[in-house]
Design a protein around this motif. Structure first.
Motif, short mmCIF file in Angstrom:
data_model
loop_
_atom_site.label_atom_id
_atom_site.label_comp_id
_atom_site.label_asym_id
_atom_site.label_seq_id
_atom_site.Cartn_x
_atom_site.Cartn_y
_atom_site.Cartn_z
N ILE A 57 0.84 -1.19 0.00
CA ILE A 57 0.00 0.00 0.00
C ILE A 57 0.88 1.24 0.00
O ILE A 57 1.73 1.41 0.88
N PHE A 59 1.27 5.25 0.53
CA PHE A 59 0.56 6.23 1.37
C PHE A 59 1.21 7.61 1.23
O PHE A 59 2.43 7.74 1.32
N SER A 60 0.37 8.61 1.04
CA SER A 60 0.86 9.98 0.94
C SER A 60 -0.10 10.91 1.64
O SER A 60 -1.32 10.83 1.45
N ALA A 61 0.46 11.81 2.46
CA ALA A 61 -0.35 12.79 3.20
C ALA A 61 0.46 14.07 3.36
O ALA A 61 1.68 14.07 3.18
N THR A 73 -1.39 10.34 9.86
CA THR A 73 -0.24 9.55 9.42
C THR A 73 0.11 8.45 10.43
O THR A 73 0.38 7.31 10.05
N ALA A 76 -2.36 5.62 10.10
CA ALA A 76 -2.12 4.81 8.89
C ALA A 76 -0.99 3.82 9.12
O ALA A 76 -1.11 2.63 8.79
N ARG A 77 0.10 4.29 9.70
CA ARG A 77 1.25 3.41 9.95
C ARG A 77 0.89 2.32 10.97
O ARG A 77 1.22 1.14 10.78
N LEU A 88 3.62 -1.22 3.95
CA LEU A 88 3.25 0.17 3.73
C LEU A 88 4.44 0.94 3.20
O LEU A 88 5.50 0.97 3.82
N ALA A 90 5.26 4.53 2.71
CA ALA A 90 4.78 5.87 3.04
C ALA A 90 5.81 6.91 2.61
O ALA A 90 7.01 6.77 2.87
N VAL A 116 -3.28 5.05 -0.91
CA VAL A 116 -4.11 5.80 0.02
C VAL A 116 -3.59 7.23 0.02
O VAL A 116 -2.44 7.48 0.40
N CYS A 301 -8.23 7.40 8.81
CA CYS A 301 -7.04 6.97 8.07
C CYS A 301 -6.71 5.51 8.39
O CYS A 301 -6.19 4.79 7.54
N ILE A 305 -6.64 2.43 5.43
CA ILE A 305 -5.65 1.37 5.22
C ILE A 305 -6.34 0.00 5.16
O ILE A 305 -6.02 -0.84 4.31
#
Length: 351
Positions: A57, A59-61, A73, A76-77, A88, A90, A116, A301, A305
């Motif tokens: 996956i 992931f960017s925020a 964040t 998500a982690r 993940l 990220a 995500v 978040c 995920i």
């Protein structure tokens, strides 16, 4: 902050829709022969916690320069770590639109299984999200929605209008309980140029109108403690009396409360927004003007995920009869009070 690995928490985070679907399905099955019941049962999503094929996956925020964003964040982690079948990838958080676009392009080139994305700017990130979709990398769009529906497979986010409505409902009930007539109601909004602020204010205005009430005084801050303190100081200087205040954001609420305490004002009660742990602690203690906060929880978040994992594994949600995950999920803005705060402490985030 909890990553909500337990089944009952996942079901709570994904809303009450699952319960409704399950109840409806049960009602439909009640009058069917046993063989048909078994066939329909097979159509449900299965055990979501059971390991599936391994997925990566992306992931960017935005940069974690705000308590709520930092919690997004972190959630998500933490959620990804609950799944042995998930890796993940990220990116480093960035509020620079061009840098986030470049980071997403890197994830696309790495051929992650699913993305995500919490965009710093939904409009600006639409094109790169659409690029991912065209590359057969489905996108889970979190909160700040893209400009085009073909830029994401599923959207999950909060209910800004509902926040305002629920804040208004609590304030109206509390004013009635206190026997306050002709109340002076203040609103400390976030950044007025943002659609989310406009939606929260519209919900608050409409919610108060349902009770024959209206906003008497209003200021707008910028979702920071500094702006919250500045604008609240201005508000208190202009208003010799207040009965109720709704502050849109618990992060800027740190400054709001600093201004209130500096002015020595306590004739009103205050309702916060988003659900920080600091505000929940004050609510539980009952020794300040803070009486409630309306959730806009970063747990969305965590759910994103979980949804991304199921999407990449071609699975649906176990509590739904659908084979696929939904197209959109709107989280609920519960009102946290002293009576129910213990129920929500585990989802409070650090401002």
């Amino acid at each position: 902050m909890s990553a909500f690995p337990e089944t009952h928490r996942r079901r709570f985070l994904l809303g009450t829709g699952a319960l409704g679907a399950t109840a409806l399905l049960s009602g439909c099955l009640a009058n069917e022969p046993p063989q048909q019941q078994n066939q329909n049962a097979v159509a449900t999503g299965g055990d979501n916690a059971a390991p599936g094929r391994h997925v990566t996956i992306g992931f960017s925020a935005p940069a974690a320069d705000h308590g709520w964003l930092a919690a997004m964040t972190t959630n998500a982690r933490d959620q990804a770590e609950q799944f042995p079948d998930v890796t993940l990838e990220a990116t480093e958080g960035s509020s620079d639109v061009n840098q986030q676009i470049a980071q997403v392009e890197t994830l696309i080139n790495a051929q992650v299984d699913v993305l995500v994305l919490l965009p710093a700017d939904g409009k600006a990130l639409t094109a790169v999200a659409r690029r991912a979709m065209r590359a057969d990398i489905p996108v889970i769009n979190v909160d700040r929605v893209f400009d085009s529906e073909d830029a994401y497979r599923c959207w999950i986010g909060g209910d800004n209008y509902g926040m305002g409505v629920n804040a208004a409902g609590y304030i109206a009930a509390e004013l009635e309980r206190r026997g306050v007539t002709d109340p002076v109601i203040a609103e400390i909004a976030g950044t007025d140029s943002l659609p989310l602020t406009q939606q929260r204010s519209a919900g608050f205005r409409d919610g108060l109108a349902e009770h024959g009430l209206e906003v008497t005084r209003r200021v707008a801050a910028d979702f920071t403690a500094e702006s919250g303190e500045r604008e609240t100081t201005n508000l208190l200087q202009a208003a010799s009396r207040l009965d109720a205040v709704w502050n849109h954001d618990d992060d800027q609420g740190i400054g709001v409360l600093a201004a209130v305490e500096s002015a020595g004002r306590d004739e009103f009660f205050l309702v916060g927004g988003a659900g920080s742990r600091q505000m929940m602690d004050r609510i539980k203690a009952g020794n300040s003007v803070v009486r409630a906060t309306v959730l806009y929880n970063p747990s969305m978040c965590s759910s994103a995920i979980s949804l991304a994992r199921l999407l990449a594994q071609a699975r649906g949600m176990a509590d739904l009869a659908e084979h696929e995950i939904p197209r959109s999920i709107t989280t609920y803005s519960a009102v946290v009070t002293r009576e129910n705060v213990d129920q929500y402490l585990d989802v409070g985030f650090a401002s």
